[in-house]
Design a protein around this motif. Structure first.
Motif, mmCIF file in Angstrom:
data_model
loop_
_atom_site.group_PDB
_atom_site.id
_atom_site.type_symbol
_atom_site.label_atom_id
_atom_site.label_comp_id
_atom_site.label_asym_id
_atom_site.label_seq_id
_atom_site.Cartn_x
_atom_site.Cartn_y
_atom_site.Cartn_z
ATOM 1 N N CYS B 23 0.994 -1.190 0.187
ATOM 2 C CA CYS B 23 -0.020 0.343 -0.085
ATOM 3 C C CYS B 23 0.858 0.957 0.108
ATOM 4 O O CYS B 23 1.922 1.451 0.776
ATOM 5 C CB CYS B 23 -0.889 -0.123 1.499
ATOM 6 S SG CYS B 23 -1.952 1.412 1.376
ATOM 7 N N ALA B 24 0.638 2.296 -0.947
ATOM 8 C CA ALA B 24 1.228 3.300 -0.820
ATOM 9 C C ALA B 24 0.329 4.375 -0.302
ATOM 10 O O ALA B 24 -0.776 4.548 -0.881
ATOM 11 C CB ALA B 24 1.705 3.995 -2.366
ATOM 12 N N TYR B 25 0.782 5.179 0.823
ATOM 13 C CA TYR B 25 -0.120 6.199 1.329
ATOM 14 C C TYR B 25 0.316 7.596 0.826
ATOM 15 O O TYR B 25 1.561 7.757 0.259
ATOM 16 C CB TYR B 25 -0.261 6.107 2.876
ATOM 17 C CG TYR B 25 1.337 6.235 3.732
ATOM 18 C CD1 TYR B 25 2.038 5.171 3.780
ATOM 19 C CD2 TYR B 25 1.417 7.683 4.303
ATOM 20 C CE1 TYR B 25 3.083 5.481 4.543
ATOM 21 C CE2 TYR B 25 2.685 7.998 4.574
ATOM 22 C CZ TYR B 25 3.540 6.890 5.070
ATOM 23 O OH TYR B 25 4.736 7.012 5.684
ATOM 24 N N SER B 26 -0.394 8.611 1.051
ATOM 25 C CA SER B 26 -0.424 9.869 0.397
ATOM 26 C C SER B 26 0.293 11.063 1.080
ATOM 27 O O SER B 26 1.146 11.789 0.824
ATOM 28 C CB SER B 26 -1.548 10.553 -0.127
ATOM 29 O OG SER B 26 -2.483 10.640 0.796
ATOM 30 N N ASN B 27 0.084 10.862 2.609
ATOM 31 C CA ASN B 27 0.382 12.115 3.367
ATOM 32 C C ASN B 27 1.677 11.720 4.435
ATOM 33 O O ASN B 27 1.446 11.021 5.262
ATOM 34 C CB ASN B 27 -0.832 12.407 4.108
ATOM 35 C CG ASN B 27 -0.934 13.740 5.022
ATOM 36 O OD1 ASN B 27 0.407 14.195 4.962
ATOM 37 N ND2 ASN B 27 -1.893 14.122 5.605
ATOM 38 N N SER B 28 2.673 12.546 4.127
ATOM 39 C CA SER B 28 3.871 12.298 4.956
ATOM 40 C C SER B 28 3.637 12.684 6.427
ATOM 41 O O SER B 28 4.387 12.128 7.306
ATOM 42 C CB SER B 28 4.988 13.127 4.427
ATOM 43 O OG SER B 28 4.798 14.469 4.449
ATOM 44 N N ALA B 29 2.554 13.356 6.637
ATOM 45 C CA ALA B 29 2.248 13.900 8.225
ATOM 46 C C ALA B 29 1.389 12.698 8.855
ATOM 47 O O ALA B 29 0.861 12.886 9.977
ATOM 48 C CB ALA B 29 1.494 14.923 8.154
ATOM 49 N N SER B 30 0.662 11.797 8.128
ATOM 50 C CA SER B 30 0.054 10.717 8.878
ATOM 51 C C SER B 30 0.802 10.187 9.782
ATOM 52 O O SER B 30 1.911 9.855 9.875
ATOM 53 C CB SER B 30 -0.487 9.629 7.669
ATOM 54 O OG SER B 30 -1.372 10.388 6.805
ATOM 55 N N ASP B 31 -0.342 9.762 11.035
ATOM 56 C CA ASP B 31 0.398 9.501 12.327
ATOM 57 C C ASP B 31 0.138 7.976 12.695
ATOM 58 O O ASP B 31 0.712 7.433 13.566
ATOM 59 C CB ASP B 31 0.324 10.326 13.322
ATOM 60 C CG ASP B 31 -1.170 10.522 13.650
ATOM 61 O OD1 ASP B 31 -1.286 10.895 14.636
ATOM 62 O OD2 ASP B 31 -1.936 9.959 12.898
ATOM 63 N N LEU B 65 4.450 -3.622 8.077
ATOM 64 C CA LEU B 65 5.948 -2.659 7.824
ATOM 65 C C LEU B 65 5.424 -1.427 7.541
ATOM 66 O O LEU B 65 4.809 -1.212 6.402
ATOM 67 C CB LEU B 65 7.142 -3.509 6.970
ATOM 68 C CG LEU B 65 7.256 -5.073 7.419
ATOM 69 C CD1 LEU B 65 8.059 -5.479 6.147
ATOM 70 C CD2 LEU B 65 8.241 -4.793 8.682
ATOM 71 N N LEU B 66 6.416 -0.395 7.851
ATOM 72 C CA LEU B 66 6.089 0.919 7.447
ATOM 73 C C LEU B 66 7.364 1.768 7.158
ATOM 74 O O LEU B 66 8.441 1.286 7.780
ATOM 75 C CB LEU B 66 5.333 1.565 8.718
ATOM 76 C CG LEU B 66 5.436 3.188 8.699
ATOM 77 C CD1 LEU B 66 4.316 3.511 7.494
ATOM 78 C CD2 LEU B 66 4.757 3.897 9.832
ATOM 79 N N VAL B 70 9.475 6.240 1.826
ATOM 80 C CA VAL B 70 8.840 6.251 0.671
ATOM 81 C C VAL B 70 7.325 6.247 0.659
ATOM 82 O O VAL B 70 6.661 5.833 -0.389
ATOM 83 C CB VAL B 70 9.364 5.106 -0.253
ATOM 84 C CG1 VAL B 70 10.760 5.121 -0.493
ATOM 85 C CG2 VAL B 70 9.277 3.734 0.506
ATOM 86 N N LYS B 71 6.890 6.404 2.051
ATOM 87 C CA LYS B 71 5.468 6.202 2.106
ATOM 88 C C LYS B 71 4.793 5.126 1.714
ATOM 89 O O LYS B 71 3.950 4.879 0.920
ATOM 90 C CB LYS B 71 4.739 7.572 1.609
ATOM 91 C CG LYS B 71 5.078 8.930 2.038
ATOM 92 C CD LYS B 71 4.296 10.264 1.719
ATOM 93 C CE LYS B 71 4.786 10.523 0.329
ATOM 94 N NZ LYS B 71 3.905 11.586 -0.304
#
Lengths: 111, 111
Positions: B23-31, B65-66, B70-71
């Motif tokens: 899964c690729a996520y979009s927001n680098s600020a997501s916590d 895994l996070l 590379v988000k």
């Protein structure tokens, strides 16, 4: 059973009608949500309530009106139903705003 | 039968093999990030979650895994079983405190 429950499970209705979907959670959670899942399985939040207070209101047509009589219930009323409202609607609840627990869904079909 | 979801990315694995869903996520600020499993006709079911201050978290037969650089988020399922067949969703929570869901991946397990 401890769960998030929704009624009805299936709802078939004509365009222009008004309908309601009910949601109840007995998990003691403070926050409840409504999501819409379209035909491509895309899941999008519609509303969020915390202790009966509206927190999140996405750009949903005002034909959709959530109502929370108490913190264990969040109902969704839809006026003047349109073909594009056909979808599966999920209720969810969360104790903290992190993990959300989903109900079984209501499949709405507008003819 | 259900025709929806046929356009979802699909991962086919043999029973007993390990599965990796990405899964690729979009927001680098997501916590906060979470994986859900949705079986046909049911609501999304929580599998595992992870906060942004962690790189890896393990559950029973599942590992998330996070990679914040590379988000990217992945769900690993060990010794995949037929009961694991479902659509899997990742979700991220950004500054607005709402979960944003990915498009979903269908996992098919063959005997």
């Amino acid at each position: 059973d401890t769960a998030v429950s929704q009624t009805p499970k299936y709802l078939v209705t004509q365009m222009g009608n008004d309908k309601s979907i009910k949601c109840e959670q007995n998990l003691g959670h403070d926050t409840m949500y409504w999501y819409k899942q379209d035909s491509k399985k895309f899941l999008k939040i519609m509303f969020s309530y915390n202790n009966k207070e509206l927190i999140i209101n996405e750009t949903v047509p005002n034909r959709f009106s959530p109502k929370s009589p108490d913190k264990a219930h969040l109902n969704l009323h839809i006026n003047s139903l349109e073909l594009g409202d056909s979808a599966v609607y999920f209720c969810a609840s969360s104790p903290t705003g992190d993990t959300q627990y989903f109900g079984p869904g209501t499949r709405l079909t507008v003819l | 039968g259900e025709s929806v979801g046929l356009h979802l990315p699909t991962l086919s694995v043999q029973e007993g093999d390990n599965s990796i869903i990405n899964c690729a996520y979009s927001n680098s600020a997501s916590d906060y990030f979470i994986w859900y499993k949705q079986e046909s006709g049911k609501g999304p079911q929580f599998i595992i979650d992870i906060r942004s201050n962690m790189d890896k978290r393990q559950g029973q037969r599942v590992t998330v895994l996070l990679n914040k650089t590379v988000k990217h988020l992945s769900l690993q399922i060990a010794a995949t079983q037929p009961g694991d067949s479902a659509v899997y969703f990742c979700a991220e929570r950004g500054q607005t405190d709402k979960l944003i869901f990915g498009t979903g991946t269908r996992l098919q397990v063959f005997p």
